[in-house]
Design an enzyme around this catalytic site. Structure first.
Site, PDB file in Angstrom:
ATOM      1  N   PHE A 246       0.812  -1.255   0.162  1.00 10.61           N
ATOM      2  CA  PHE A 246      -0.094   0.111   0.112  1.00 10.61           C
ATOM      3  C   PHE A 246       0.722   1.271  -0.156  1.00 10.61           C
ATOM      4  CE2 PHE A 246      -1.785  -3.439   2.641  1.00 10.61           C
ATOM      5  CZ  PHE A 246      -3.117  -3.696   1.904  1.00 10.61           C
ATOM      6  N   ASP A 268       0.804  -0.902  -4.940  1.00  7.59           N
ATOM      7  CA  ASP A 268      -0.251  -0.265  -4.844  1.00  7.59           C
ATOM      8  C   ASP A 268      -1.129  -0.569  -5.930  1.00  7.59           C
ATOM      9  OD1 ASP A 268      -1.013   2.590  -2.714  1.00  7.59           O
ATOM     10  OD2 ASP A 268      -2.103   1.991  -4.722  1.00  7.59           O
ATOM     11  N   ASN A 296      -2.882  -5.529  -6.499  1.00 10.26           N
ATOM     12  CA  ASN A 296      -3.691  -5.868  -5.368  1.00 10.26           C
ATOM     13  C   ASN A 296      -2.986  -6.463  -4.502  1.00 10.26           C
ATOM     14  OD1 ASN A 296      -5.462  -7.072  -3.634  1.00 10.26           O
ATOM     15  ND2 ASN A 296      -7.241  -6.378  -4.687  1.00 10.26           N
ATOM     16  N   ASP A 323       0.636  -0.960   5.300  1.00  9.44           N
ATOM     17  CA  ASP A 323      -0.283   0.405   5.849  1.00  9.44           C
ATOM     18  C   ASP A 323      -1.334   0.387   4.808  1.00  9.44           C
ATOM     19  OD1 ASP A 323      -0.596   2.951   6.810  1.00  9.44           O
ATOM     20  OD2 ASP A 323       0.474   4.121   5.541  1.00  9.44           O
ATOM     21  N   CYS A 363      -5.320   2.275  10.498  1.00 10.79           N
ATOM     22  CA  CYS A 363      -5.938   3.379  10.776  1.00 10.79           C
ATOM     23  C   CYS A 363      -7.328   3.591  11.086  1.00 10.79           C
ATOM     24  CB  CYS A 363      -5.553   4.341   9.600  1.00 10.79           C
ATOM     25  SG  CYS A 363      -6.220   3.935   8.080  1.00 10.79           S
TER      26      CYS A 363
HETATM   27  N1  SAH Z   1       1.396   4.014   3.117  1.00 11.06           N
HETATM   28  C1  SAH Z   1       1.199   5.154   2.345  1.00 11.06           C
HETATM   29  C2  SAH Z   1      -0.467   5.308   2.668  1.00 11.06           C
HETATM   30  C3  SAH Z   1      -1.292   4.238   2.207  1.00 11.06           C
HETATM   31  S1  SAH Z   1      -2.872   4.770   1.885  1.00 11.06           S
HETATM   32  C4  SAH Z   1       1.710   6.457   2.677  1.00 11.06           C
HETATM   33  O1  SAH Z   1       2.561   6.551   3.680  1.00 11.06           O
HETATM   34  O2  SAH Z   1       1.646   7.387   2.058  1.00 11.06           O
HETATM   35  C5  SAH Z   1      -3.596   3.295   1.158  1.00 11.06           C
HETATM   36  C6  SAH Z   1      -3.323   3.107   0.031  1.00 11.06           C
HETATM   37  O3  SAH Z   1      -3.463   1.732  -0.453  1.00 11.06           O
HETATM   38  C7  SAH Z   1      -3.795   3.786  -1.409  1.00 11.06           C
HETATM   39  O4  SAH Z   1      -2.807   4.310  -2.154  1.00 11.06           O
HETATM   40  C8  SAH Z   1      -4.673   2.859  -2.197  1.00 11.06           C
HETATM   41  O5  SAH Z   1      -4.655   3.106  -3.748  1.00 11.06           O
HETATM   42  C9  SAH Z   1      -4.017   1.708  -1.741  1.00 11.06           C
HETATM   43  N2  SAH Z   1      -4.889   0.438  -1.781  1.00 11.06           N
HETATM   44  C10 SAH Z   1      -6.091   0.140  -1.133  1.00 11.06           C
HETATM   45  N3  SAH Z   1      -6.463  -1.150  -1.203  1.00 11.06           N
HETATM   46  C11 SAH Z   1      -5.447  -1.644  -1.959  1.00 11.06           C
HETATM   47  C12 SAH Z   1      -5.396  -3.172  -2.125  1.00 11.06           C
HETATM   48  N4  SAH Z   1      -6.075  -4.152  -1.991  1.00 11.06           N
HETATM   49  N5  SAH Z   1      -4.170  -3.462  -2.822  1.00 11.06           N
HETATM   50  C13 SAH Z   1      -3.055  -2.573  -3.239  1.00 11.06           C
HETATM   51  N6  SAH Z   1      -3.336  -1.212  -2.877  1.00 11.06           N
HETATM   52  C14 SAH Z   1      -4.311  -0.812  -2.296  1.00 11.06           C
END
Ligand code: SAH
Length: 420
Positions: A246, A268, A296, A323, A363
């Site tokens: 993520f 991501d 994903n 995250d 979060c």
């Molecule tokens: N770690 C990042 C914040 C993550 S926010 C930082 O420090 O800035 C959550 C992120 O997860 C988003 O960018 C969203 O696009 C992604 N996301 C949500 N569900 C997901 C999934 N199932 N697989 C991959 N990415 C995902």
């Protein structure tokens, strides 16, 4: 020369003449609900209200008293909201320019104290700064405002004036999403409130450069609440093979790469986020160490950990960061969210080398630190590993936590090593 004898009591400064606010409509709260308000919780639900002494317009200032007429504070009223009063002060105040200047300056002083040297941070975090309904993020010389209460919305011009006075920003942008505003009977409101802005804003976070597309980005642009945790996690990255799940704009990934990671792979599902993370890596001279993939995380981790019955998963990473976004916005979805958290932890633990580090964050408001750790323990049990907790962390100090207002705390994080 000051000749005032030391024994003279100072004049009371908190009680201004009653005349100004005795004309305000009074909200009388039920017996038993006053203590929570006195303890600092600023939300008064309709169920806590005995009666109003006079009609109050939505968005107007009211005074709050208990059933024995004890004064409890002043706040904004909104009959359309479940939270009918948002307490602004335990004193009699006027929400004028001076008031907003004072509150915002106080909030800024906290950031300067706890994030010295930072130029981008959340300046005002609503309840955490005694300004329920107002969030202000600072991205270098650009301010982003989010307003989620009617009383604050009606004073937007004063707030803009206060922000201009304090920061002289290049631009002030409003990004007030519908999701919270609908509870106050308001629709979304986006746009430029002052100055001019074109293209992304370049910000410096802990010495790394990020380009933030404020008009199009997630939340108000970037997740500022991990600012401290980027540094904490990066301390363990030297020489490590890192997986940043993520990864969004590459916050953890780039901090780890700069700290000397052997390689960092970011995942991501958003193509745009992945493209932005690659640009950031290049901009910070870290492209040779970082790769980003649009995937994903659930599917990717599954593909890496699915083996035939007689085979073993080959651990590939020394540091894995999880995250994710909040897996649950409602209480009823908690069981599904817990299954999601367990799955990613189970698979991540399997992919960690002996002694490897897991940095994991949650979060969601509905999953507290104890629930979060227990689901991680379940995952470790299933993976037949024992974890050693190396650190506990929380949101960065520009998102202050007031334990008297439990809703101000939302980000939980743990760093674990594979102990066995
Ligand atoms: N770690 C990042 C914040 C993550 S926010 C930082 O420090 O800035 C959550 C992120 O997860 C988003 O960018 C969203 O696009 C992604 N996301 C949500 N569900 C997901 C999934 N199932 N697989 C991959 N990415 C995902």
């Amino acid at each position: 020369m000051n000749t005032t004898p030391k024994t003279t009591a100072p004049a009371p400064v908190t009680e201004r003449p009653h005349t100004t606010s005795s004309t305000l409509p009074t909200v009388i709260v039920r017996p038993g609900d006053a203590d929570r308000i006195l303890a600092g919780h600023p939300w008064i639900y309709s169920a806590s209200i005995l009666r109003l002494t006079a009609p109050a317009a939505d968005g107007a200032l009211v005074q709050i008293k208990d059933h024995r007429a004890r004064f409890l504070g002043t706040g904004f009223f909104n009959s359309k909201s479940k939270i009918q009063v948002r307490v602004l002060s335990e004193q009699r105040i006027e929400p004028n320019l001076e008031f907003f200047l004072e509150r915002i300056r106080a909030a800024l002083a906290i950031r300067r104290k706890h994030l010295p040297g930072a130029a981008s941070y959340r300046v005002v975090n609503a309840e955490s700064d005694f300004l329920s309904g107002l969030i202000v993020d600072k991205y270098a010389d650009v301010l982003v405002v989010q307003i989620s209460s009617l009383g604050v919305d009606q004073r937007k011009a004063l707030i803009v004036e206060a922000l201009q006075t304090i920061f002289s920003p290049r631009a002030i942008v409003e990004k007030s999403e519908a999701s919270f505003r609908k509870f106050e009977g308001m629709t979304e409101s986006n746009g430029l409130l002052a100055g001019a802005l074109e293209g992304p804003v370049t910000i410096d976070l802990n010495g790394l450069q990020f380009a933030v597309d404020i008009q199009a980005g997630h939340k108000t642009g970037l997740y500022l609440d991990q600012q401290k945790n980027y540094q904490l996690v990066a301390q363990y990255a030297a020489g490590a093979r890192v997986l940043d799940c993520f990864s969004f704009l590459g916050g953890f990934a780039l901090h780890c790469a700069r700290a000397g990671a052997a390689h960092v792979h970011g995942l991501d599902q958003s193509e745009e986020a992945v493209a932005a993370a690659r640009v950031h890596a290049a901009r910070n001279g870290l492209s040779n160490k970082c790769t980003f993939e649009a995937a994903n995380v659930f599917d990717w981790l599954k593909s890496q950990t699915s083996v035939k019955p007689h085979e073993k998963v080959i651990p590939k990473f020394d540091l894995i960061i999880l995250d994710p976004p909040s897996f649950t916005r409602t209480r009823s979805a908690i069981p599904d969210a817990m299954r999601g958290y367990k799955e990613i932890h189970l698979r991540a633990i399997k992919l960690l080398r002996p002694g490897g580090l897991l940095a994991t964050f949650c979060c969601s408001h509905h999953v507290d630190a104890v629930m979060f750790e227990s689901v991680i323990m379940d995952a470790a049990f299933d993976a037949r590993h024992i974890l050693r907790r190396v650190a506990s962390c929380s949101q960065s100090p520009d998102h202050p936590i007031l334990p008297a207002i439990k809703e101000t705390e939302y980000l939980k994080g743990y760093l674990y090593e594979i102990a066995r």
